[in-house]
Scaffold this motif. Structure first.
Motif, PDB file in Angstrom:
ATOM      1  N   HIS A 130       0.822  -1.188   0.000  1.00  0.00           N
ATOM      2  CA  HIS A 130       0.000   0.000   0.000  1.00  0.00           C
ATOM      3  C   HIS A 130       0.865   1.251   0.000  1.00  0.00           C
ATOM      4  O   HIS A 130       1.989   1.245   0.510  1.00  0.00           O
ATOM      5  N   ALA A 131       0.323   2.321  -0.502  1.00  0.00           N
ATOM      6  CA  ALA A 131       1.050   3.593  -0.541  1.00  0.00           C
ATOM      7  C   ALA A 131       1.234   4.173   0.854  1.00  0.00           C
ATOM      8  O   ALA A 131       2.211   4.857   1.134  1.00  0.00           O
ATOM      9  N   THR A 132       0.298   3.901   1.736  1.00  0.00           N
ATOM     10  CA  THR A 132       0.383   4.375   3.118  1.00  0.00           C
ATOM     11  C   THR A 132       0.180   3.193   4.060  1.00  0.00           C
ATOM     12  O   THR A 132      -0.365   2.170   3.672  1.00  0.00           O
ATOM     13  N   ALA A 133       0.630   3.379   5.290  1.00  0.00           N
ATOM     14  CA  ALA A 133       0.489   2.312   6.285  1.00  0.00           C
ATOM     15  C   ALA A 133      -0.982   1.996   6.527  1.00  0.00           C
ATOM     16  O   ALA A 133      -1.834   2.882   6.481  1.00  0.00           O
ATOM     17  N   CYS A 134      -1.262   0.718   6.778  1.00  0.00           N
ATOM     18  CA  CYS A 134      -2.620   0.305   7.113  1.00  0.00           C
ATOM     19  C   CYS A 134      -2.528  -0.764   8.198  1.00  0.00           C
ATOM     20  O   CYS A 134      -1.473  -1.368   8.381  1.00  0.00           O
ATOM     21  N   PRO A 135      -3.610  -1.030   8.910  1.00  0.00           N
ATOM     22  CA  PRO A 135      -3.550  -2.007   9.997  1.00  0.00           C
ATOM     23  C   PRO A 135      -3.501  -3.456   9.526  1.00  0.00           C
ATOM     24  O   PRO A 135      -3.343  -4.359  10.333  1.00  0.00           O
ATOM     25  N   GLY A 136      -3.654  -3.717   8.248  1.00  0.00           N
ATOM     26  CA  GLY A 136      -3.644  -5.085   7.748  1.00  0.00           C
ATOM     27  C   GLY A 136      -5.015  -5.714   7.858  1.00  0.00           C
ATOM     28  O   GLY A 136      -6.007  -5.032   8.125  1.00  0.00           O
ATOM     29  N   PRO A 137      -5.089  -7.029   7.653  1.00  0.00           N
ATOM     30  CA  PRO A 137      -6.397  -7.691   7.680  1.00  0.00           C
ATOM     31  C   PRO A 137      -7.001  -7.702   9.077  1.00  0.00           C
ATOM     32  O   PRO A 137      -6.294  -7.674  10.079  1.00  0.00           O
ATOM     33  N   ASP A 138      -8.302  -7.737   9.110  1.00  0.00           N
ATOM     34  CA  ASP A 138      -9.037  -7.807  10.368  1.00  0.00           C
ATOM     35  C   ASP A 138      -8.762  -9.166  11.006  1.00  0.00           C
ATOM     36  O   ASP A 138      -9.022 -10.206  10.392  1.00  0.00           O
ATOM     37  N   PRO A 139      -8.215  -9.199  12.228  1.00  0.00           N
ATOM     38  CA  PRO A 139      -7.909 -10.486  12.851  1.00  0.00           C
ATOM     39  C   PRO A 139      -9.141 -11.353  13.099  1.00  0.00           C
ATOM     40  O   PRO A 139      -9.029 -12.561  13.255  1.00  0.00           O
ATOM     41  N   ALA A 140     -10.328 -10.742  13.107  1.00  0.00           N
ATOM     42  CA  ALA A 140     -11.557 -11.513  13.303  1.00  0.00           C
ATOM     43  C   ALA A 140     -11.927 -12.288  12.041  1.00  0.00           C
ATOM     44  O   ALA A 140     -12.783 -13.162  12.071  1.00  0.00           O
ATOM     45  N   GLY A 141     -11.286 -11.955  10.935  1.00  0.00           N
ATOM     46  CA  GLY A 141     -11.565 -12.649   9.683  1.00  0.00           C
ATOM     47  C   GLY A 141     -12.786 -12.088   8.985  1.00  0.00           C
ATOM     48  O   GLY A 141     -13.192 -10.963   9.209  1.00  0.00           O
ATOM     49  N   GLY A 142     -13.348 -12.883   8.128  1.00  0.00           N
ATOM     50  CA  GLY A 142     -14.497 -12.447   7.346  1.00  0.00           C
ATOM     51  C   GLY A 142     -14.059 -11.940   5.982  1.00  0.00           C
ATOM     52  O   GLY A 142     -12.890 -11.660   5.744  1.00  0.00           O
ATOM     53  N   HIS A 143     -15.006 -11.835   5.097  1.00  0.00           N
ATOM     54  CA  HIS A 143     -14.753 -11.363   3.747  1.00  0.00           C
ATOM     55  C   HIS A 143     -14.436  -9.877   3.802  1.00  0.00           C
ATOM     56  O   HIS A 143     -15.148  -9.114   4.440  1.00  0.00           O
ATOM     57  N   PRO A 144     -13.358  -9.421   3.145  1.00  0.00           N
ATOM     58  CA  PRO A 144     -13.020  -7.993   3.187  1.00  0.00           C
ATOM     59  C   PRO A 144     -14.161  -7.130   2.651  1.00  0.00           C
ATOM     60  O   PRO A 144     -14.646  -7.366   1.541  1.00  0.00           O
ATOM     61  N   PRO A 145     -14.608  -6.163   3.421  1.00  0.00           N
ATOM     62  CA  PRO A 145     -15.734  -5.333   2.989  1.00  0.00           C
ATOM     63  C   PRO A 145     -15.515  -4.644   1.644  1.00  0.00           C
ATOM     64  O   PRO A 145     -16.443  -4.484   0.866  1.00  0.00           O
ATOM     65  N   ALA A 146     -14.282  -4.270   1.332  1.00  0.00           N
ATOM     66  CA  ALA A 146     -14.010  -3.581   0.070  1.00  0.00           C
ATOM     67  C   ALA A 146     -14.272  -4.467  -1.147  1.00  0.00           C
ATOM     68  O   ALA A 146     -14.456  -3.960  -2.250  1.00  0.00           O
TER      69      ALA A 146
END
Length: 80
Positions: free
Chosen positions: A1-17
């Motif tokens: 990514h161009a900027t820092a992000c928290p990464g995947p949600d540890p709870a899992g699930g389908h990425p909302p995006a």
């Protein structure tokens, strides 16, 4: 990514995006061979994921872009 992000949600699930986007979900076995797959329209990704992981040989699924086949994310079996 161009900027820092928290990464995947540890709870899992389908990425909302990716919800609602057509995707190819491709299943792979322990040896890394394709053992199934499905094109879906994005309306019920969890249902398609569950269907593909119902095959006991499927160890992970790759979500891929429909047009270019680019890898978007991976779903890994946590048990078995």
């Amino acid at each position: 990514h161009a900027t820092a992000c928290p990464g995947p949600d540890p709870a899992g699930g389908h990425p909302p995006a990716w919800r609602g986007r057509p995707q190819v979900l491709r299943a792979y076995d322990r040896q890394g061979r394709i053992c199934g797959g499905r094109l879906h329209d994005g309306t019920d990704p969890e249902g398609v994921i569950a269907e593909l992981l119902a095959d006991p040989t499927a160890r992970e699924l790759h979500s891929r872009n429909v047009v270019y086949g680019c890898l978007m994310f991976v779903v890994r079996r946590t048990t078995g």
